[in-house]
Design a protein around this motif. Structure first.
Motif, mmCIF file in Angstrom:
data_model
loop_
_atom_site.group_PDB
_atom_site.id
_atom_site.type_symbol
_atom_site.label_atom_id
_atom_site.label_comp_id
_atom_site.label_asym_id
_atom_site.label_seq_id
_atom_site.Cartn_x
_atom_site.Cartn_y
_atom_site.Cartn_z
ATOM 1 N N TRP A 65 0.843 -1.210 0.000
ATOM 2 C CA TRP A 65 0.000 0.000 0.000
ATOM 3 C C TRP A 65 0.875 1.256 0.000
ATOM 4 O O TRP A 65 0.589 2.226 -0.697
ATOM 5 N N SER A 66 1.939 1.209 0.784
ATOM 6 C CA SER A 66 2.847 2.366 0.802
ATOM 7 C C SER A 66 3.507 2.559 -0.564
ATOM 8 O O SER A 66 3.631 3.687 -1.047
ATOM 9 N N ALA A 67 3.893 1.433 -1.184
ATOM 10 C CA ALA A 67 4.512 1.525 -2.510
ATOM 11 C C ALA A 67 3.520 2.097 -3.523
ATOM 12 O O ALA A 67 3.879 2.877 -4.406
ATOM 13 N N LYS A 68 2.244 1.720 -3.353
ATOM 14 C CA LYS A 68 1.215 2.251 -4.258
ATOM 15 C C LYS A 68 1.033 3.758 -4.070
ATOM 16 O O LYS A 68 0.864 4.498 -5.037
ATOM 17 N N ALA A 69 1.042 4.168 -2.809
ATOM 18 C CA ALA A 69 0.906 5.596 -2.521
ATOM 19 C C ALA A 69 2.095 6.354 -3.112
ATOM 20 O O ALA A 69 1.952 7.437 -3.694
ATOM 21 N N MET A 70 3.279 5.756 -2.963
ATOM 22 C CA MET A 70 4.497 6.348 -3.518
ATOM 23 C C MET A 70 4.393 6.469 -5.036
ATOM 24 O O MET A 70 4.725 7.505 -5.620
ATOM 25 N N GLN A 71 3.895 5.388 -5.654
ATOM 26 C CA GLN A 71 3.769 5.363 -7.107
ATOM 27 C C GLN A 71 2.795 6.443 -7.590
ATOM 28 O O GLN A 71 3.074 7.149 -8.567
ATOM 29 N N ALA A 72 1.669 6.549 -6.892
ATOM 30 C CA ALA A 72 0.673 7.562 -7.267
ATOM 31 C C ALA A 72 1.279 8.962 -7.164
ATOM 32 O O ALA A 72 1.061 9.825 -8.025
ATOM 33 N N ALA A 73 2.058 9.175 -6.100
ATOM 34 C CA ALA A 73 2.710 10.464 -5.913
ATOM 35 C C ALA A 73 3.719 10.724 -7.029
ATOM 36 O O ALA A 73 3.790 11.823 -7.591
ATOM 37 N N MET A 74 4.485 9.674 -7.371
ATOM 38 C CA MET A 74 5.502 9.825 -8.420
ATOM 39 C C MET A 74 4.873 10.169 -9.767
ATOM 40 O O MET A 74 5.417 10.965 -10.532
ATOM 41 N N ASP A 75 3.715 9.554 -10.045
ATOM 42 C CA ASP A 75 3.037 9.833 -11.315
ATOM 43 C C ASP A 75 2.719 11.329 -11.442
ATOM 44 O O ASP A 75 2.808 11.897 -12.520
ATOM 45 N N LEU A 76 2.333 11.916 -10.305
ATOM 46 C CA LEU A 76 2.014 13.352 -10.321
ATOM 47 C C LEU A 76 3.276 14.210 -10.430
ATOM 48 O O LEU A 76 3.270 15.279 -11.041
ATOM 49 N N LEU A 77 4.341 13.722 -9.817
ATOM 50 C CA LEU A 77 5.572 14.522 -9.766
ATOM 51 C C LEU A 77 6.381 14.483 -11.062
ATOM 52 O O LEU A 77 7.001 15.470 -11.434
ATOM 53 N N LYS A 78 6.354 13.322 -11.725
ATOM 54 C CA LYS A 78 7.241 13.105 -12.873
ATOM 55 C C LYS A 78 7.294 14.255 -13.880
ATOM 56 O O LYS A 78 8.382 14.671 -14.279
ATOM 57 N N PRO A 79 6.137 14.774 -14.305
ATOM 58 C CA PRO A 79 6.221 15.848 -15.313
ATOM 59 C C PRO A 79 6.876 17.122 -14.777
ATOM 60 O O PRO A 79 7.239 18.008 -15.557
ATOM 61 N N HIS A 80 7.042 17.214 -13.472
ATOM 62 C CA HIS A 80 7.533 18.465 -12.874
ATOM 63 C C HIS A 80 8.995 18.437 -12.476
ATOM 64 O O HIS A 80 9.518 19.431 -11.982
ATOM 65 N N PHE A 81 9.654 17.262 -12.632
ATOM 66 C CA PHE A 81 11.056 17.230 -12.230
ATOM 67 C C PHE A 81 11.875 18.171 -13.106
ATOM 68 O O PHE A 81 11.644 18.288 -14.301
ATOM 69 N N THR A 82 12.842 18.820 -12.494
ATOM 70 C CA THR A 82 13.674 19.751 -13.258
ATOM 71 C C THR A 82 14.506 18.973 -14.265
ATOM 72 O O THR A 82 14.789 17.795 -14.077
ATOM 73 N N SER A 83 14.899 19.642 -15.329
ATOM 74 C CA SER A 83 15.552 18.942 -16.426
ATOM 75 C C SER A 83 16.881 18.308 -16.017
ATOM 76 O O SER A 83 17.333 17.341 -16.614
#
Lengths: 211, 290
Positions: A65-83
Motif C-alpha cells: 500500500w505504501s509503494a502504491k501511494a508512492m507510485q501515485a505520488a511519483m506519477d504526479l511529480l514526474k512531469p515536474h522534475f527539473t531537467s
C-alpha cells in the motif's frame, strides 16, 4: 509548507493512496518543487516503511500500500522534475535464476523498485543467464537483478555475472537476492551487490547507481 | 472417516517429496511448463510418482501445483486446465498401489487478491473449484492445498474444493521465520491462520516450503499447540547453513530425516518434503520415522 510535506510523508507511511495523491497535488499547487517533495517526504517515508518491514513490525500488504501511494505520488511529480534530473532513476531487468520458479520475492522487489521510480523489465521465472544479459543490452538497462530461493539454482547467478564480464558490459551492475544468498556468496561470484530483503534490494540498487 | 485420516491415527503418514525440482533434474528446460508434461511425457511423471511410493510414501501429489487457470494463463495454457488436471490425476492414480493415496495438488494463483491486487476472491474460489473438480474426476483421494503465502487465498482454495461436497482437504501455508515468530508473507500468525482454516473446514493443517527442516521443528510445536487437527509438514531441502559467516552447503537426506524425527516428536502426523527433496530424502525419512 512543512505541514504539507508531513502530510505526504504520513500518507505514504500509512499507505493511503488517495490522500498521498491529493496532498502531492496541493503541494504542487502551492508552488513546491517536485524534487523537494520527493526528497523531503516520499523517500524518507519509504525508508521508514522499509525499516519497519525489516523489523517485522509491518508486513507485505502494508508495504505494498505504501509503494502504491508512492507510485501515485511519483506519477504526479514526474512531469515536474527539473531537467537536470532524469525522469527515470534507472532501468532494471529482473527475474528468477535458471531453474527457480519461486517468484514471490522477485515480484516484491519489482513492485518496490517501481515504487522508487525505477523502470522495471520483469522477465518472470526460470530465466537463463543469456536471457538476462541479452535483455539488458537490448533495453540499455543499468542493473540486472536475479532472485533465487534454492541453493541448487543460486549457482546460475554466477553465470550471469560471468556473462556480463564476457560481453564486456562494465556499466551493467548485477544485484542478487533470495533466502540462500549472503555476502560471502555475493563476493564469491563477483556480483556487485546483494539484498537481504526487498527493501534492502531497492536501497542497494540506488547505491549502485549513485556510484 | 476418510481412510487417510484413519491411517494417520495409527501411524505417521509419509508424503512424497518435490516434483518441480525433480522434473528439472529429469530435463525439464527453462521456461517449460511442468504441467504440460502430464500430457507430453506422462510416463516420466508416473515414474517419479512410483519412485516416491517405492521410497515409502503413502501419499503423492499430482503434478498440478501450477495448473490453476491463473498460472496457466501466464503460459497461454488456460484452455488446457481441465485436461492437464484430469490427466495428472490419472497418472498418479495409475502409479498408486492398493491402500495408498493420491492428493490433488492446488498451488497459489501467483496473483494478489483485491484490493491490493486485481483478482477477486470469487474468481479465485471459482478457479480452484474447477481445478479441484477436474482432479477428482481424474481420481484423486483428497485435495492438498500447498505453499499458500496468503491466508485469504488459501481460504479461496479451501472453499472452492469444499464446494464439491464432502471431500478431504489439507491446507498448508508457507511461513517465514521473523524476529517476532512465524508469519505468512501477508503477516498472518500461526494461531490466526490455524483457527481460521479450522473454522472453514480444513481437515488437515500444514506448513511447507520456505523453511528448512530445522525451523520446521519449532513451527510444528506452535501448530500442535494451536490445533487438534492432523498436521502435515513438508520442509525444503537444500537450504543453506552459514558456518562462521561463510559456506553454504546442501543438506543430506539423512540430516533431513533426523530433523524429521524431531518434527514428528513435535506433533506432526504427516511428513513429506518440499523443494530440493527427492526419493532418497523420502526413503531416509520413511526409515527414520517408521
Amino acid at each position: 509548507m512543512a505541514d504539507i510535506i508531513k502530510q505526504i510523508y504520513n500518507a505514504v507511511v500509512e499507505g493511503k493512496v488517495e490522500e498521498a495523491s491529493s496532498a502531492v497535488q496541493d503541494a504542487l499547487n502551492s508552488g513546491l518543487e517536485a524534487d523537494e517533495i520527493l526528497n523531503k517526504s516520499l523517500i524518507s517515508a519509504m525508508d521508514l516503511v522499509g525499516q519497519r518491514f525489516g523489523e517485522g513490525e509491518i508486513f507485505i500488504p502494508q508495504v505494498l500500500w505504501s509503494a502504491k501511494a508512492m507510485q501515485a505520488a511519483m506519477d504526479l511529480l514526474k512531469p515536474h522534475f527539473t531537467s537536470s534530473r532524469s525522469k527515470d532513476v534507472g532501468k532494471v531487468v529482473i527475474g528468477t535464476a535458471r531453474g527457480d520458479i519461486h517468484d514471490i520475492g522477485k515480484n516484491l522487489v519489482a513492485i518496490m523498485l517501481e515504487g522508487a521510480g525505477f523502470q522495471v523489465i520483469d522477465l518472470g521465472v526460470d530465466v537463463e543467464p543469456e536471457g538476462f544479459v541479452e535483455k539488458a543490452i537490448e533495453e540499455k538497462a543499468d542493473v540486472i537483478a536475479v532472485s533465487a530461493l534454492l541453493t541448487t539454482t543460486m549457482q546460475s547467478m554466477g553465470d550471469v555475472v560471468s556473462l556480463v564480464k564476457e560481453r564486456n558490459l562494465p556499466s551493467v551492475k548485477v544485484i542478487i537476492g533470495g533466502a540462500p544468498v549472503d555476502g560471502a556468496f555475493c563476493e564469491e561470484i563477483g556480483a556487485d551487490a546483494y539484498g537481504i530483503d526487498a527493501m534492502d534490494g531497492v536501497r542497494k540498487v540506488k547505491e549502485l547507481l549513485s556510484r | 472417516m476418510h481412510p487417510l485420516l484413519e491411517m494417520a491415527r495409527n501411524r505417521i503418514v509419509i508424503f512424497d517429496g518435490a516434483m518441480g525440482t525433480v522434473l528439472m533434474a529429469s530435463g525439464l528446460g527453462p521456461g517449460e511448463s511442468p504441467e504440460l508434461w502430464n500430457i507430453e511425457k506422462p510416463s516420466l511423471v508416473m515414474k517419479i510418482h512410483r519412485q516416491y511410493y517405492e521410497a515409502g510414501a503413502q501419499v503423492v501429489h499430482t503434478n498440478t501445483f501450477g495448473a490453476n487457470q491463473f498460472k496457466l494463463a501466464d503460459r497461454g495454457l488456460s484452455d488446457k486446465m481441465r485436461l492437464l488436471n484430469m490427466e495428472a490425476a490419472k497418472i498418479a492414480r495409475k502409479a498408486c498401489p492398493e491402500g495408498k493415496f493420491v492428493a490433488g495438488d492446488l498451488g497459489p494463483t501467483g496473483k494478489l487478491l483485491k484490493p491490493i491486487g486485481d483478482l477477486s476472491a470469487e474468481a479465485a474460489e471459482d478457479g480452484y473449484h474447477k481445478q479441484a473438480d477436474a482432479l477428482f474426476k481424474g481420481g484423486v483421494d483428497l485435495i492438498s492445498i500447498e505453499t499458500m503465502f496468503s491466508l485469504e487465498e488459501a481460504l479461496c482454495a479451501l472453499r472452492g474444493a469444499k464446494k464439491l461436497g464432502n471431500v478431504l482437504v489439507s491446507v498448508s501455508l508457507t511461513y517465514n521465520r521473523t524476529k517476532k515468530g512465524f508469519f505468512t508473507m501477508m503477516g498472518e500468525g500461526v494461531e490466526k491462520a490455524v483457527s481460521t482454516l479450522e473454522g472453514a473446514g480444513a481437515d488437515i493443517i500444514g506448513a511447507n516450503c520456505t523453511l528448512g527442516s530445522k525451523d520446521m521443528i519449532e513451527l510444528t510445536k506452535e501448530l500442535r499447540a494451536a490445533t487438534t487437527c492432523p498436521i502435515l509438514i513438508q520442509p525444503n531441502a537444500g537450504q543453506p547453513k552459514t558456518r562462521s559467516g561463510i559456506t553454504t552447503y546442501k543438506q543430506t537426506p539423512s540430516e533431513f530425516a533426523s530433523d524429521a524425527k524431531q518434527i514428528r516428536a513435535a506433533g506432526a502426523n504427516m511428513i513429506g518434503g518440499c523443494c530440493g527433496t527427492n526419493a532418497e530424502f523420502i526413503r531416509e525419512l520413511a526409515r527414520a520415522v517408521a
